[in-house]
Design an enzyme around this catalytic site. Structure first.
Site, mmCIF file in Angstrom:
data_model
loop_
_atom_site.group_PDB
_atom_site.id
_atom_site.type_symbol
_atom_site.label_atom_id
_atom_site.label_comp_id
_atom_site.label_asym_id
_atom_site.label_seq_id
_atom_site.Cartn_x
_atom_site.Cartn_y
_atom_site.Cartn_z
ATOM 1 N N LEU A 1 0.836 -1.195 0.000
ATOM 2 C CA LEU A 1 0.000 0.000 0.000
ATOM 3 C C LEU A 1 0.870 1.244 0.000
ATOM 4 C CD1 LEU A 1 -2.602 -1.149 2.671
ATOM 5 C CD2 LEU A 1 -2.980 -0.985 0.229
ATOM 6 N N ASP B 1 -8.152 6.981 9.861
ATOM 7 C CA ASP B 1 -7.536 7.048 8.534
ATOM 8 C C ASP B 1 -7.088 5.645 8.147
ATOM 9 O OD1 ASP B 1 -7.826 9.831 8.324
ATOM 10 O OD2 ASP B 1 -5.989 10.158 9.476
ATOM 11 N N LEU B 2 -7.712 5.073 7.151
ATOM 12 C CA LEU B 2 -7.501 3.678 6.786
ATOM 13 C C LEU B 2 -6.035 3.369 6.498
ATOM 14 C CD1 LEU B 2 -8.879 0.951 6.197
ATOM 15 C CD2 LEU B 2 -9.101 1.688 3.809
ATOM 16 N N ASP B 3 -5.480 2.377 7.211
ATOM 17 C CA ASP B 3 -4.108 1.903 7.030
ATOM 18 C C ASP B 3 -3.073 3.016 7.152
ATOM 19 O OD1 ASP B 3 -4.877 -0.750 6.642
ATOM 20 O OD2 ASP B 3 -5.179 -0.460 4.496
ATOM 21 N N ALA B 4 -3.383 4.026 7.957
ATOM 22 C CA ALA B 4 -2.461 5.151 8.118
ATOM 23 C C ALA B 4 -2.155 5.429 9.579
ATOM 24 C CB ALA B 4 -3.031 6.403 7.460
#
Length: 282
Positions: free
Chosen positions: A194, A224-227
């Site tokens: 990602l 915050d998705l995948d952050a």
């Protein structure tokens, strides 16, 4: 012998380490570990300290530490009893590699945790939970039932006094319902492609591009998705000789190792989160 862990952060200023260590000594404590870091950009001091006491009162220590040091240095701090075993909930879907790895480590005593239950949006992994004698809850999730499903998940977590949650390849987006109740206490694992290779088949996309390294990242879950703040990462070299199946197998090996590493850091209180970054003490 009572053993505690202190995590401290505050504005960097003169005398913090001396004041804390003197406080421990004056309270008949023996320091067995200390590590500190100063973020020069933010001007923030961070420290992790382990101490042993022959006689110890948690409430008395908290009260004295607050009045003597916390107010003086305007500290934000946490204290943990080393002997207190945290309770970890496992969320899974259909992939079993991380679940098998974690339960194997748990069964061998490698992970100092309790696992009161496993939650899944599918029934596929129920036999694994049963083989390890861990309660399994099937809570289906659809677009229309997601809020109800998360309410059930949260209810279970509260009933069992869960300290943190591990998404061991749980293929659902976690919302504020859980995140707000467990800030920096929900650990996720995913491949490190990602955002270059998004979608359902990242290894297929990576294979087409002829990647030379693959990796895995474990982080805390935020809105915050995948952050979220990164806890652990690792990479492995690959070559043109690798098939898609080889890439997937290597990636899953990395996911298992990185997730287990992140969990160990968390349960050993070695992680400090500040401004969406982590400090991982040695």
């Amino acid at each position: 012998m009572n053993r505690i862990i202190l995590q401290i952060h505050c504005k960097d200023q003169t005398g913090i380490i001396a004041s804390v260590t003197n406080f421990i000594a004056n309270n008949n404590g023996n320091i067995v570990y200390i590590d500190q870091h100063v973020d020069r950009e933010q001007d923030i001091f961070c420290m992790r300290l382990e101490s042993e006491f022959k006689a110890f009162s948690m409430e008395s220590f908290k009260s004295n530490f607050t009045s003597v040091l916390v107010e003086k240095f305007k500290m934000k701090w946490r204290i943990y009893d080393v002997e207190e075993k945290p309770k970890m909930a496992l969320f899974v879907s259909k992939y079993d590699h991380c679940l098998y790895d974690l339960l194997g480590r748990y069964n061998s005593g490698e992970l100092f945790v309790e696992i009161p239950f496993i939650i899944s949006n599918h029934n596929n992994l129920k036999p694994i939970a049963e083989s390890f004698n861990i309660p399994f809850y099937h809570i289906p999730v659809t677009k229309n039932t997601k809020a109800e499903a998360e309410a059930q998940q949260l209810k279970l977590c509260k009933e069992h006094n869960i300290n943190f949650i591990v998404l061991a390849r749980y293929m659902q987006i976690v919302t504020n319902t859980l995140i707000n109740e467990y800030p920096n206490k929900i650990i996720n694992i995913h491949h490190s492609f990602l955002p270059a290779f998004v979608g359902a088949k990242p290894y297929h996309s990576a294979f087409k591009r002829g990647v030379k390294i693959i990796g895995a990242t474990s982080h805390y879950v935020t809105t915050d998705l995948d952050a979220g703040p990164i806890i652990a990462q690792d990479v492995a070299s690959v070559s043109h000789t690798y098939s898609i199946e080889d890439l997937i197998a290597k990636g899953r090996d990395l996911e298992k190792i990185v997730l287990a590493t992140a969990i160990k850091h968390h349960i050993n209180r070695k992680v400090m989160v500040f401004n969406n970054k982590t400090i991982i003490f040695s």
